[in-house]
Design a protein around this motif. Structure first.
Motif, PDB file in Angstrom:
ATOM      1  N   VAL A 125     -20.799  -3.880 -12.243  1.00 44.46           N
ATOM      2  CA  VAL A 125     -20.136  -3.746 -10.953  1.00 44.46           C
ATOM      3  C   VAL A 125     -20.378  -4.980 -10.083  1.00 44.46           C
ATOM      4  N   THR A 126     -19.340  -5.373  -9.334  1.00 45.58           N
ATOM      5  CA  THR A 126     -19.435  -6.459  -8.364  1.00 45.58           C
ATOM      6  C   THR A 126     -19.081  -5.903  -6.982  1.00 45.58           C
ATOM      7  N   PRO A 127     -19.371  -6.657  -5.907  1.00 45.34           N
ATOM      8  CA  PRO A 127     -19.000  -6.165  -4.567  1.00 45.34           C
ATOM      9  C   PRO A 127     -17.520  -5.829  -4.422  1.00 45.34           C
ATOM     10  N   LYS A 128     -16.651  -6.597  -5.067  1.00 41.72           N
ATOM     11  CA  LYS A 128     -15.218  -6.311  -4.939  1.00 41.72           C
ATOM     12  C   LYS A 128     -14.861  -4.991  -5.622  1.00 41.72           C
ATOM     13  N   ASP A 129     -15.470  -4.703  -6.770  1.00 37.50           N
ATOM     14  CA  ASP A 129     -15.237  -3.407  -7.412  1.00 37.50           C
ATOM     15  C   ASP A 129     -15.616  -2.276  -6.469  1.00 37.50           C
ATOM     16  N   SER A 130     -16.794  -2.382  -5.861  1.00 36.09           N
ATOM     17  CA  SER A 130     -17.267  -1.345  -4.937  1.00 36.09           C
ATOM     18  C   SER A 130     -16.348  -1.235  -3.730  1.00 36.09           C
ATOM     19  N   GLN A 131     -15.864  -2.367  -3.235  1.00 35.69           N
ATOM     20  CA  GLN A 131     -14.978  -2.384  -2.066  1.00 35.69           C
ATOM     21  C   GLN A 131     -13.711  -1.578  -2.317  1.00 35.69           C
ATOM     22  N   TYR A 132     -13.098  -1.778  -3.473  1.00 32.50           N
ATOM     23  CA  TYR A 132     -11.811  -1.124  -3.700  1.00 32.50           C
ATOM     24  C   TYR A 132     -11.960   0.306  -4.215  1.00 32.50           C
ATOM     25  N   VAL A 133     -13.075   0.628  -4.847  1.00 30.07           N
ATOM     26  CA  VAL A 133     -13.347   2.038  -5.147  1.00 30.07           C
ATOM     27  C   VAL A 133     -13.518   2.813  -3.846  1.00 30.07           C
ATOM     28  N   ALA A 134     -14.267   2.231  -2.909  1.00 34.44           N
ATOM     29  CA  ALA A 134     -14.453   2.885  -1.608  1.00 34.44           C
ATOM     30  C   ALA A 134     -13.119   3.008  -0.865  1.00 34.44           C
ATOM     31  N   ALA A 135     -12.272   1.990  -0.967  1.00 32.21           N
ATOM     32  CA  ALA A 135     -10.973   2.041  -0.290  1.00 32.21           C
ATOM     33  C   ALA A 135     -10.108   3.168  -0.845  1.00 32.21           C
ATOM     34  N   LEU A 136     -10.125   3.345  -2.170  1.00 37.75           N
ATOM     35  CA  LEU A 136      -9.359   4.428  -2.766  1.00 37.75           C
ATOM     36  C   LEU A 136      -9.923   5.786  -2.358  1.00 37.75           C
ATOM     37  N   GLU A 137     -11.248   5.903  -2.317  1.00 34.55           N
ATOM     38  CA  GLU A 137     -11.868   7.173  -1.903  1.00 34.55           C
ATOM     39  C   GLU A 137     -11.495   7.521  -0.468  1.00 34.55           C
ATOM     40  N   THR A 138     -11.436   6.514   0.394  1.00 36.17           N
ATOM     41  CA  THR A 138     -11.092   6.753   1.796  1.00 36.17           C
ATOM     42  C   THR A 138      -9.639   7.194   1.937  1.00 36.17           C
ATOM     43  N   ARG A 139      -8.751   6.555   1.200  1.00 36.90           N
ATOM     44  CA  ARG A 139      -7.330   6.872   1.296  1.00 36.90           C
ATOM     45  C   ARG A 139      -6.974   8.187   0.614  1.00 36.90           C
ATOM     46  N   PHE A 140      -7.733   8.531  -0.430  1.00 43.77           N
ATOM     47  CA  PHE A 140      -7.416   9.730  -1.213  1.00 43.77           C
ATOM     48  C   PHE A 140      -8.688  10.556  -1.428  1.00 43.77           C
TER      49      PHE A 140
ATOM     50  N   PRO B 178       0.816  -1.228   0.000  1.00 46.41           N
ATOM     51  CA  PRO B 178       0.000   0.000   0.000  1.00 46.41           C
ATOM     52  C   PRO B 178       0.844   1.270   0.000  1.00 46.41           C
ATOM     53  N   GLN B 179       2.096   1.167   0.427  1.00 45.31           N
ATOM     54  CA  GLN B 179       2.953   2.355   0.503  1.00 45.31           C
ATOM     55  C   GLN B 179       3.286   2.935  -0.863  1.00 45.31           C
ATOM     56  N   ILE B 180       3.104   2.156  -1.942  1.00 52.19           N
ATOM     57  CA  ILE B 180       3.450   2.693  -3.268  1.00 52.19           C
ATOM     58  C   ILE B 180       2.307   3.511  -3.863  1.00 52.19           C
ATOM     59  N   LEU B 181       1.146   3.446  -3.250  1.00 49.18           N
ATOM     60  CA  LEU B 181       0.009   4.220  -3.757  1.00 49.18           C
ATOM     61  C   LEU B 181       0.220   5.701  -3.495  1.00 49.18           C
ATOM     62  N   ASP B 182       0.081   6.515  -4.524  1.00 47.08           N
ATOM     63  CA  ASP B 182       0.041   7.958  -4.360  1.00 47.08           C
ATOM     64  C   ASP B 182      -1.184   8.490  -5.102  1.00 47.08           C
ATOM     65  N   GLN B 183      -1.367   9.795  -5.082  1.00 48.04           N
ATOM     66  CA  GLN B 183      -2.559  10.388  -5.682  1.00 48.04           C
ATOM     67  C   GLN B 183      -2.676  10.040  -7.165  1.00 48.04           C
ATOM     68  N   GLN B 184      -1.565  10.078  -7.880  1.00 47.41           N
ATOM     69  CA  GLN B 184      -1.589   9.825  -9.320  1.00 47.41           C
ATOM     70  C   GLN B 184      -1.981   8.386  -9.634  1.00 47.41           C
ATOM     71  N   LEU B 185      -1.342   7.424  -8.972  1.00 45.99           N
ATOM     72  CA  LEU B 185      -1.659   6.020  -9.215  1.00 45.99           C
ATOM     73  C   LEU B 185      -3.085   5.698  -8.780  1.00 45.99           C
TER      74      LEU B 185
END
Length: 419
Positions: A195-210, A166-173
């Motif tokens: 859309v599947t539940p996993k798609d929604s899960q990781y979109v939400a994770a990105l929104e939370t982190r960024f 997770p440390q390699i994630l930045d705003q651009q990526l």
């Protein structure tokens, strides 16, 4: 990401000789849509940051550099995230076959799990697969395969990064991955059937982190507008913009066109355009899926079947009309062009991703029992009797084999007869 891509360029320039070190190429599919491009970029970056070994990791777009301009949504997203297209590596800029022959190539496939027939000679270089299409690759202890039927391959790449680095994630990526999943999953709308539940899960994770990521709706509309912009493109360019190919007893083009069926059929030179494209590219059959959207972002899909061979066109049309897994619910519509069959698609959730396995199954059946040859009237090559397929029977050497090349030759003769 920019520095990684610049280092890829430098590495390529410094190690182009035959005696240089190996390359680990992360290769997207031949349609090179946003998902294929971003999955290749992001997974290669992940491997660069986390994997050891002597091979240089390179993301590759599976198109010629000159064709990127046709992927207007790809170009839009690159500019939106501050990445120059000049930093990217394209299929015509590195000879994969020469590297493979020299023992210097490893391939990781993203957004497809089998190589197309034109690349089967590279099969021995494949070391990993990450994909979201129907699995077609046989399991192998030397090639890990991750195939999960989510809405976007970028979801699986995001999952791997968040779980393992997770440390390699930045705003651009994060922006690249987030935009790709939102586009593929049609703004995460359940009605679109992507859309599947996993798609929604990781979109939400990105929104939370960024939290500074663009709003979903605005991002989707901007990408969709860019994707559907075909202004100024010729028919050949529109066909190449988002096309996949399937080969068997026939060579089949399966492009997606971002127009309504009515707009396609209104083109005065449509048959001549399709005929010229198939002749130039070596296709026997063209299955064009048109796509547009309602105001509520629900897809409208329609289908065009083109071939100069009446037999070919009618057989594949009948097969698709009768298909049940999935049922396309095709309804024929009137079409003035003699070599085109057109259909409204009642099952608007059946995207090209679901159409392609049906096309492959059709070709597989034809390869197995010569159904295309059987349907031809007055064929000079009679259908192979069932008992001649049994080893040691009296007829097993009595008839020439009906190969794919024979079938293609017969269809060329049929095309001449139909014209």
């Amino acid at each position: 990401m920019e520095e990684f891509l610049r280092s890829c360029r430098r590495t390529l320039q410094e190690n182009s000789d035959q005696a240089g070190p190996g390359f680990h190429v992360v290769l997207g599919n031949e349609a090179c849509d946003v998902d294929s491009m971003v999955s290749a970029l992001a997974l290669a970056y992940f491997l660069f940051k986390t994997a050891g070994g002597d091979s240089a990791v390179l993301p590759m777009l599976n198109i010629r550099q000159s064709d990127l301009v046709l992927r207007s949504d790809n170009v839009f997203l690159l500019h939106q995230t501050g990445l120059s297209p000049d930093l990217l590596l394209f299929r015509d800029q590195l000879d994969l076959r020469a590297l493979h022959t020299a023992g210097r190539l490893q391939l990781t496939l993203v957004d497809h799990n089998v190589l197309p027939s034109s690349d089967t000679d590279l099969e021995g270089a494949v070391v990993e697969v990450l994909d979201h299409h129907r699995p077609e690759r046989k399991p192998s202890p030397t090639c890990p395969v991750t195939v999960e039927m989510v809405g976007s391959c970028a979801t699986l790449v995001t999952e791997r990064i968040i779980q393992k680095a997770p440390q390699i994630l930045d705003q651009q990526l994060a922006h690249l991955l987030y935009a790709t999943v939102v586009l593929d999953c049609v703004n995460m709308a359940p009605a679109a059937g992507k859309v599947t539940p996993k798609d929604s899960q990781y979109v939400a994770a990105l929104e939370t982190r960024f939290p500074a990521l663009p709003p979903r709706g605005a991002l989707f509309q901007a990408l969709q507008k860019a994707k559907f912009d075909v202004s100024g493109l010729t028919m050949e360019q529109m066909l190449l913009k988002d096309m996949k190919a399937v080969s068997g007893s026939l060579n089949v083009a399966v492009p997606v066109i971002y127009l309504t069926l009515a707009e396609v059929l209104q083109r005065a030179e449509l048959e001549a355009e399709l005929s010229a494209f198939c002749q130039k590219s070596g296709f026997d059959l063209l299955l064009m899926m048109t796509i547009s959207f309602t105001e509520s972002e629900e897809p409208i899909r329609e289908l065009v079947v083109f071939s100069h061979s009446t037999t070919c066109r009618e057989q594949v049309s009948r097969y698709l009309e009768q298909a049940q897994s999935p049922a396309l619910s095709l309804r024929p519509i009137s079409c003035a062009q003699p070599h085109i069959s057109a259909f409204q698609q009642g099952n608007a959730l059946a995207s090209r991703k679901k159409l392609l396995p049906l096309v492959k199954d059709f070709l597989g059946e034809c390869d197995g029992d010569g159904c295309l040859g059987d349907a031809e009237e007055g064929s000079a090559v009679p259908p192979t009797p069932t008992n001649s397929l049994v080893d040691g029977c009296p007829l097993d050497e009595g008839l020439p084999p009906i190969t794919a090349e024979v079938l293609r030759d017969k269809f060329r003769q049929m095309e001449s007869a139909d014209l």
